[in-house]
Design a protein around this motif. Structure first.
Motif: not given
Lengths: 182, 467
Positions: B127, B129, B239, B317, B319, B346-347, B349, B464, B466
């Protein structure tokens, strides 16, 4: 001379008696705690599960009563591989592995334990079982059935108890994990 | 042609063959020569040490070593001293098992590596990030060599993770240094910054409040044999921005289980969300759509390098936290759940970003499912995926690197059985989400939803996360 022989006999007997392992008492709570870990590796169980005192309880759990948790039954069946001298454990595992009504996960665990600790007895029966289940629709059952057949075939090359050689072969996978993550 | 030979006939045939063709001897300089049985369930590998190994290829890239023996020019010898005659003719091994007739047969020569060496899955799509992290060339001499990477972190960055992927990452190739801007090696200061398992390593900051992300240049060094260093895929996840008062983390649920009803799925997700609501800092797991996967993934081998996991996790996914509900995990009896990493990738897939949780092991013998326990198991695994370790391990000797999670010690083992239960640790971390076992006493499960302030701080720094 006769006295010396008698003395030696008594001395040796007492030494043997003292050195014979005495199975430590294992509580119900201890068995359940060891079996209930989020991480459970049947090849590296706690000492409690290897104790002769735990065997009967493991056998009872592996029978999977209707109100008992499935994961405990599977783990108990897997832990019975550490009771390779027990005829009752062997017969129970055979029963679980042979019955089509046994849930797949439990059947997989029973086949795994049979292959790990009981592959030296009733080889023809185990080979027949292996052949019958090697194409089973459950991936886990089929895999353990094939593995059981191979273990029976190579029995002479499997190291005697105490020298566990069973491990993954692919270069370096036998190194310990840094952390449990399950 | 497939031949199964009765005892003794093998030797006659072998003798006849040897008369017209010179048999091939085991090349002692070769690393190993291997042969596969007709049913493809057994490999016999001749080692240059004079040892012969018996292996079972169980899945692509995985073989079990079942037994060993020794060999000489025409015999294999087992642990009992039993002799098995053999001969190699071209690409075939003829083996005679005169005692049991279980190994008698013809085996064809194979490349052991191509069968037993772990596969390397595609680590997946990044992704925004996550960026590729270029590695240096191979450095050093000798058997163990080194590769490194450097990257700059600005003042806006609040969390970083370095992900390393490769067949032997975590086994033969590992991170050996993680140098902070001040030059200190963070792996010496806190080894738990690194987590490795077969095929995957993650270096994560912050793991606790004591070692935050600092602006400046970081350097990662990885050591191992050259051939395994060459194939490493390194990525950097970052992040930036503020830490929020309320951090939302998307939760994607993929259901491969064929037995879960929609109601049970909803109850499980609700239970997971509720578990994280106990966090001292507001952590809100926000469920996204529930995806149904093909039933062929309902039973899956618990190896994150496997092709099946790679396919299933492609439904995840990048994210989000990815929860995969399956029916059964193959190969680990009684498995409740398993996270791909601490943290997961994380970030990205891919096959290392998610947790699998088995549904059938959460049932009773009568088939009754506890969605509450299923939710607890899922929350625990998702805690790992977010970077949390077990607060206390079974023996009370190993604990997480977080200062404010109480440590249950061996002296709390009231019954002295070497195993700490939630009850024995109930005044400490027995009810923490990341305690090592869910059992309370007499087999009942504890409700473990406590999260400490510092654990929550790690959670709210999730890559991930937000607002």
């Amino acid at each position: 001379m006769r006295f010396l022989a008698l003395f030696t006999l008594v001395f040796v007997s007492s030494a043997c008696a003292e050195s014979a392992p005495i199975a430590p008492e294992v509580s119900e709570e201890q068995i359940l705690a060891s079996l209930s870990a989020r991480h459970f590796d049947p090849d590296r169980p706690s000492e409690a599960l290897k104790s002769e005192n735990a065997r009967a309880r493991l056998e009872a759990l592996a029978r999977l009563e209707p109100d008992a948790p499935v994961h405990l039954a599977e783990r108990a069946a897997a832990a019975l591989r550490h009771h390779g001298a027990s005829e009752s454990s062997r017969l129970l595992l055979l029963d679980l592995a042979e019955k089509d009504e046994t849930p797949p996960g439990l059947r997989e665990a029973a086949l795994s334990s049979l292959g790990s600790a009981f592959a030296d007895r009733e080889k023809a029966r185990l080979l027949a079982l292996s052949e019958r289940l090697s194409e089973h629709p459950s991936l886990g059952v089929a895999r353990e059935a094939r593995l059981l057949g191979v273990r029976v075939r190579v029995q002479g090359f499997i190291a005697p108890p105490g020298a566990d050689e069973s491990r993954e072969r692919d270069e370096g996978r036998d190194e310990p994990r840094l952390r449990f993550r399950d | 042609m497939i031949r199964l030979l009765p005892p003794y006939s093998f030797l006659l045939i072998a003798l006849a063959l040897s008369a017209c063709a010179r048999s091939e001897e085991i090349d002692s300089s070769a690393r190993e020569v291997a042969f596969l049985s007709e049913d493809e369930n057994l490999i016999i590998a001749f080692k240059r040490t004079g040892q012969v190994e018996f292996l079972a290829p169980i899945e692509e890239g995985t073989c079990y070593l079942l037994g060993t023996g020794s060999y000489d020019a025409d015999r294999l010898i087992d642990h009992d001293g039993t002799i098995y005659g053999y001969e190699i003719e071209g690409a075939e091994l003829y083996l005679d098992d005169p005692t049991h007739d279980l190994l008698t047969g013809v085996y064809r020569r194979v490349n052991l590596r191509s069968i037993c060496q772990a596969r390397q899955p595609d680590p997946g799509e990044n992704s925004a990030s996550v960026q590729p992290l270029p590695l240096s060339g191979i450095e050093g001499s000798g058997a163990t060599k080194k590769r490194s990477a450097e990257f700059d972190v600005d003042e806006d960055t609040i969390a970083i993770s370095v992900y390393l992927f490769g067949r032997e990452v975590g086994t033969r190739a590992r991170p050996t240094a993680f140098l902070a801007p001040d030059g200190g090696n963070l792996l010496v200061e806190l080894p738990d910054i690194s987590f490795c398992d077969a095929g995957y390593c993650a270096l994560m900051l912050p793991r606790n409040e004591a070692i935050p992300v600092e602006p400046g240049r970081y350097r990662v060094e990885i050591s191992g044999p050259e051939e395994y260093l060459e194939e490493i895929d390194a990525r950097l996840a970052t992040r930036k921005g503020a830490v929020f008062d309320r951090t939302r983390i998307p939760l994607r649920t993929v259901v491969a289980s064929t037995t879960l009803t929609d109601d049970e799925i909803d109850q499980t997700i609700d239970g997971i969300v509720a578990s994280f609501e106990a966090s001292p800092y507001a952590i809100e797991l926000t469920p996204t759509e529930v995806v149904r996967a093909d039933a062929k993934y309902a039973e899956i081998v618990a190896d994150f390098r496997s092709a099946a996991i790679e396919e299933l996790f492609a439904l995840g996914d990048a994210k989000a936290l990815n929860l995969f509900l399956i029916d059964r995990a193959v190969g680990i009896p009684g498995l409740l759940g398993l996270a791909a990493g601490i943290p997961s990738s994380q970030g990205i897939r891919g096959p290392f970003n998610g947790v699998i949780v088995a549904v059938q092991t959460h049932r009773t013998g009568a088939g009754v499912l506890s969605t509450e326990v299923l939710a607890d198991s899922s929350a625990h695994e998702l805690g790992h995926a977010l970077g949390l370790f077990h607060t206390t391990e079974e023996d009370g000797l190993l604990h997480d690197p977080i200062a404010d999670t109480p440590e249950c010690l061996p002296e709390h083992d009231i019954n002295g059985d070497g195993s700490l239960t939630a009850k024995e640790c109930e005044a400490l971390d027995g009810f923490n989400m990341l305690f090592w076992t869910p059992v309370y006493e007499d087999g009942t499960f504890a409700k473990q939803d406590e999260i400490s302030i510092e654990q929550a701080d790690v959670l709210r720094h999730a890559i991930i996360g937000v607002e």
